[in-house]
Each structure stands twice: as structure tokens, then as C-alpha cells.
Design a protein around this motif. Structure first.
Motif, short mmCIF file in Angstrom:
data_model
loop_
_atom_site.label_atom_id
_atom_site.label_comp_id
_atom_site.label_asym_id
_atom_site.label_seq_id
_atom_site.Cartn_x
_atom_site.Cartn_y
_atom_site.Cartn_z
N ASN A 125 -32.39 20.73 37.89
CA ASN A 125 -31.98 21.90 38.00
C ASN A 125 -30.84 22.44 37.20
O ASN A 125 -30.95 21.71 36.28
CB ASN A 125 -30.24 21.14 39.17
N ASP A 126 -30.63 23.67 36.87
CA ASP A 126 -30.13 24.60 35.85
C ASP A 126 -28.39 23.45 34.99
O ASP A 126 -28.32 25.04 35.27
CB ASP A 126 -30.53 25.15 35.58
N ASP A 127 -28.23 22.51 34.95
CA ASP A 127 -26.68 22.72 34.61
C ASP A 127 -27.14 20.94 33.94
O ASP A 127 -27.49 20.08 34.46
CB ASP A 127 -26.17 22.14 36.50
N GLY A 128 -26.12 20.45 33.16
CA GLY A 128 -25.96 20.18 32.45
C GLY A 128 -25.50 18.12 33.10
O GLY A 128 -25.91 17.37 32.66
N ILE A 129 -24.55 18.82 34.13
CA ILE A 129 -24.13 17.40 34.88
C ILE A 129 -24.95 17.77 35.63
O ILE A 129 -25.24 16.18 36.22
CB ILE A 129 -21.88 17.66 35.20
N ARG A 130 -25.23 18.15 37.34
CA ARG A 130 -25.55 17.44 38.02
C ARG A 130 -26.79 18.48 37.82
O ARG A 130 -28.10 19.08 38.40
CB ARG A 130 -25.48 18.81 39.38
N HIS A 131 -28.02 17.79 37.05
CA HIS A 131 -29.57 18.55 36.33
C HIS A 131 -30.39 17.82 36.84
O HIS A 131 -31.58 18.04 36.86
CB HIS A 131 -29.17 17.32 34.54
N LEU A 132 -30.22 16.81 38.52
CA LEU A 132 -31.32 16.52 39.06
C LEU A 132 -30.87 16.69 40.68
O LEU A 132 -29.39 16.97 41.02
CB LEU A 132 -31.06 14.76 39.16
N ASN A 133 -31.53 17.23 41.51
CA ASN A 133 -31.96 16.91 42.60
C ASN A 133 -32.14 16.11 43.36
O ASN A 133 -33.04 16.11 44.05
CB ASN A 133 -32.35 18.43 42.96
#
Ligand SMILES: Cc1cc2nc3c(=O)[nH]c(=O)nc-3n(C[C@H](O)[C@H](O)[C@H](O)COP(=O)(O)OP(=O)(O)OC[C@H]3O[C@@H](n4cnc5c(N)ncnc54)[C@H](O)[C@@H]3O)c2cc1C
Ligand code: SF4
Length: 307
Positions: free
Chosen positions: A174-182
Motif C-alpha cells: 500500500n502506498d502509505d508509510g504507516i499502513r504499508h501492508l494490505n
């Protein structure tokens, strides 16, 4: 155990990422569930012709030493072999590598250092020091194997008390440094499915400061399918270390589609791959130089696969 302990728990395989993060209090699980004794997670099944299944707890050393991986999935073997040091590759797992936390100069510091700057949005703070007006974290995807798995079209199996699912490696990120995993925290990564090789050829190039060991500040994973006449039938060019997720260089793929890899085509593709590489000033080296290097690394991977 995970169901009993809920969000306070985390899985640990080799611990080479989680334990340093716990020491720095970046990750603070109350319960750590060790996977080392689960034998089923350390098996390797199948043959390159039909595809292979890697247990998530196989060590990086197990993966690089396997002759099937070396012969048929050289990009996987190379990426795993370029990770950290021999000692860490004997401990670190392939699954843990795919789930590696994102990295940033303002986050990968000890607790006192982070406290001195009032922390940051990724852990305990409110602001992003890299982009202070940004509502999101830009910490960088820094796993060597992640871009390779996306480029070759690998899949991952996630298992929890509520069932299991198989998703593509690309969907895992996922393109987000905190929620980077789906991936939900309660989901256990059990298997990595490598597709049948079926004429595809892939490679991985890694840019880092120290040749002996260092995280990638740029990783280029290129996977190509050639027609009998040498034209490109299909391709995936994936950039690691330039964003919070592995970035697909779509424009570069379009340039090479249906073409032979002449020097002109390679130059044009490398130029197109340079555009989506948008590194920020939160890892090693100057960001403009890292962006510039994307051009050289993409052309390097294409030249290697063309020969
Ligand atoms: C000095 C040093 C240098 C390094 N250099 C590199 C490098 O160059 N490139 C690179 O890519 N990495 C590097 N690493 C990071 C790390 O060593 C590797 O990424 C390693 O493969 C992580 O695997 P592990 O089993 O130790 O993960 P762990 O630390 O055990 O776990 C990592 C994360 O994955 C989760 N996890 C692990 N297994 C599972 C599972 N089966 N299901 C669900 N969740 C799971 C954990 O909860 C944790 O969040 C380096 C680390 C150090 C300390
Ligand atoms: S990108 Fe910003 S929010 Fe994310 S870790 Fe770095 S400083 Fe913190």
C-alpha cells in the motif's frame, strides 16, 4: 495465540527487523509469537516448470542456496543474497523480508533521538518531518525481495482464524508509510507462490552505500517475456526504495512493449522510468541523485536481460 492476544501481539520469524525495532521502541508488542518451530513454514515445494511454493519462514540463506531458485528465479536468489550479512541471512526469513517495516531517517533512530524531535506521525508523534504539511507518512519500502516478487508476479497466502486468502504480491503493498501492508495484523503469511517460469527472465539491481551490507536506497526488479524474434511480449519494471510501496514503471513498460531492446529503446525506457521515481529526502544519499540513478539502473537491467 494471535486470536487470544489481539492487537497487542505480533509474529516473529528471524527477529532481525522486529527485535531492533522493539529495542528502539518503534514497535511495542506486549506478546511476541515465535514462528521458528512451525516446520510447515520452512518447506520448499514444487518445480520451476509448474511454479514453486516457499514457506514464509525459510531463511534467506535457505532461499539463496537452493539450486532451483538459483537456476530458474535468479532475481529472487540475487535479491535475497544482497540482503544484510551472512549472519542475518541465516536468521532472517523470506516472509519477514516481504513484511519489513518501512524506513525513514527520522524514524529509524533510538527512542531518545525520536523523543528529542517530539517523535513523528509514524510512531508517537503528529507531524511528518520529511513533508511537514503532509497528511501521510512517506517512509520508504526497503525490502529487497518485495520489488522482485511484484515483478515476477508472485502471490502470497495469508491465514487467520477467519479464513485464508491468496493475493498477488503487488496487492500486498500500500502506498502509505504507516499502513504499508494490505494485511491484517492477525493474518499469518504462510506461503509465497512463485509462478511457473514460462519463458520469463528477470533480474534485480540494488543501489546502496556500502557494498558489504546496507538497505537499498534504490532497487530495480525487471522481468521480461521475449517473443521468438526477440521483441518484448510482456514486461514488469518495478522500482523499490523510491516510495512507500514497490512502484511500477508503467510508462517504461509501454516503451518496450512490442519492441526489440535496441540502445534507443533502452534509453527511452530508462527516461520513462525516471519519471515515477520520486524519492524524498528521508534515506541515504541525495534524493536527486537517487532519482537520476533510476535511469541508469533500469537501463542496466534491460541490457543484462537483452544479452
Ligand atoms: C543490520 C541489518 C541490515 C539489514 N539489511 C537489509 C537489506 O539490505 N535488505 C533488506 O531487505 N532487509 C535488510 N534487513 C532487514 C531484515 O534482516 C530482513 O528484511 C529479514 O529478511 C527480515 O526477516 P525476519 O524473519 O528477521 O523478520 P522479523 O523481524 O521476524 O519480522 C519482520 C516483520 O514481519 C512480521 N512477520 C514475520 N514473519 C511473519 C509471518 N510469517 N506472518 C506474518 N507476519 C510475519 C513480523 O511481525 C515483523 O513485523 C537488515 C536488518 C539489519 C539488522
Ligand atoms: S516519512 Fe514522515 S511520518 Fe513517516 S517516518 Fe519519516 S518523518 Fe515520520
Amino acid at each position: 495465540m494471535m486470536a487470544d492476544n489481539g492487537p497487542d501481539a505480533m509474529f516473529v520469524a528471524g527477529g532481525t527487523d522486529l527485535y531492533p525495532n522493539m529495542k528502539r521502541r518503534q514497535q511495542t508488542p506486549k506478546v511476541v509469537i515465535g514462528l521458528a518451530q512451525i516446520k510447515d513454514l520452512r518447506t520448499m515445494k514444487g518445480q520451476p516448470k509448474e511454479g514453486m511454493v516457499l514457506g514464509a519462514s525459510l531463511t534467506l540463506a535457505d532461499v539463496t542456496a537452493d539450486t532451483r531458485i538459483q537456476g530458474a528465479y535468479p532475481a529472487v536468489a540475487k535479491a535475497a543474497e544482497l540482503i544484510s550479512t551472512p549472519l542475518l541471512r541465516n536468521m532472517g526469513s523470506i516472509g519477514g523480508n516481504l513484511l519489513l517495516d518501512t524506513r525513514c531517517n527520522y524514524y529509524d533512530q533510538n527512542y531518545e533521538w525520536r523523543k528529542a524531535i517530539h517523535f513523528c506521525m509514524k510512531k508517537d508523534g503528529e507531524i511528518c518531518w520529511v513533508a511537514p504539511s503532509s497528511p501521510r507518512c512517506w517512509a520508504v519500502q526497503s525490502s529487497d525481495c518485495a520489488p522482485v516478487m511484484v515483478a515476477i508476479g508472485a502471490k502470497v497466502k495469508l491465514v487467520s482464524n477467519s479464513g485464508e486468502r491468496v493475493i498477488s504480491a503487488a496487492e500486498l503493498y500500500n502506498d502509505d508509510g504507516i499502513r504499508h501492508l494490505n494485511k491484517r495484523p492477525d493474518e499469518l503469511l504462510t506461503e509465497i507462490h512463485l509462478p511457473p517460469v514460462n519463458g520469463w527472465r528477470a533480474t534485480y539491481w540494488k543501489l546502496r552505500r556500502r557494498g558489504s551490507f546496507d538497505f537499498p536506497v534504490l532497487g530495480v526488479a525487471t522481468s521480461l517475456k521475449f517473443s521468438a524474434d526477440g521483441t518484448i511480449e510482456d514486461s514488469k519494471i518495478i522500482l523499490g526504495g523510491v516510495g512507500s510501496h514497490p512502484v511500477e514503471a508503467v510508462a517504461a513498460q509501454k516503451v518496450i512493449a512490442g519492441n526489440k531492446l535496441t540502445e534507443d529503446v533502452i534509453r527511452e525506457a530508462a527516461q520513462a522510468a525516471y519519471q515515477p521515481a520520486k524519492p524524498l529526502d528521508n534515506t541515504d544519499f541525495a534524493m536527486t541523485w537517487r532519482k537520476e540513478m533510476a535511469r541508469f539502473y533500469v537501463s542496466g537491467t534491460l541490457r543484462e536481460l537483452a544479452t
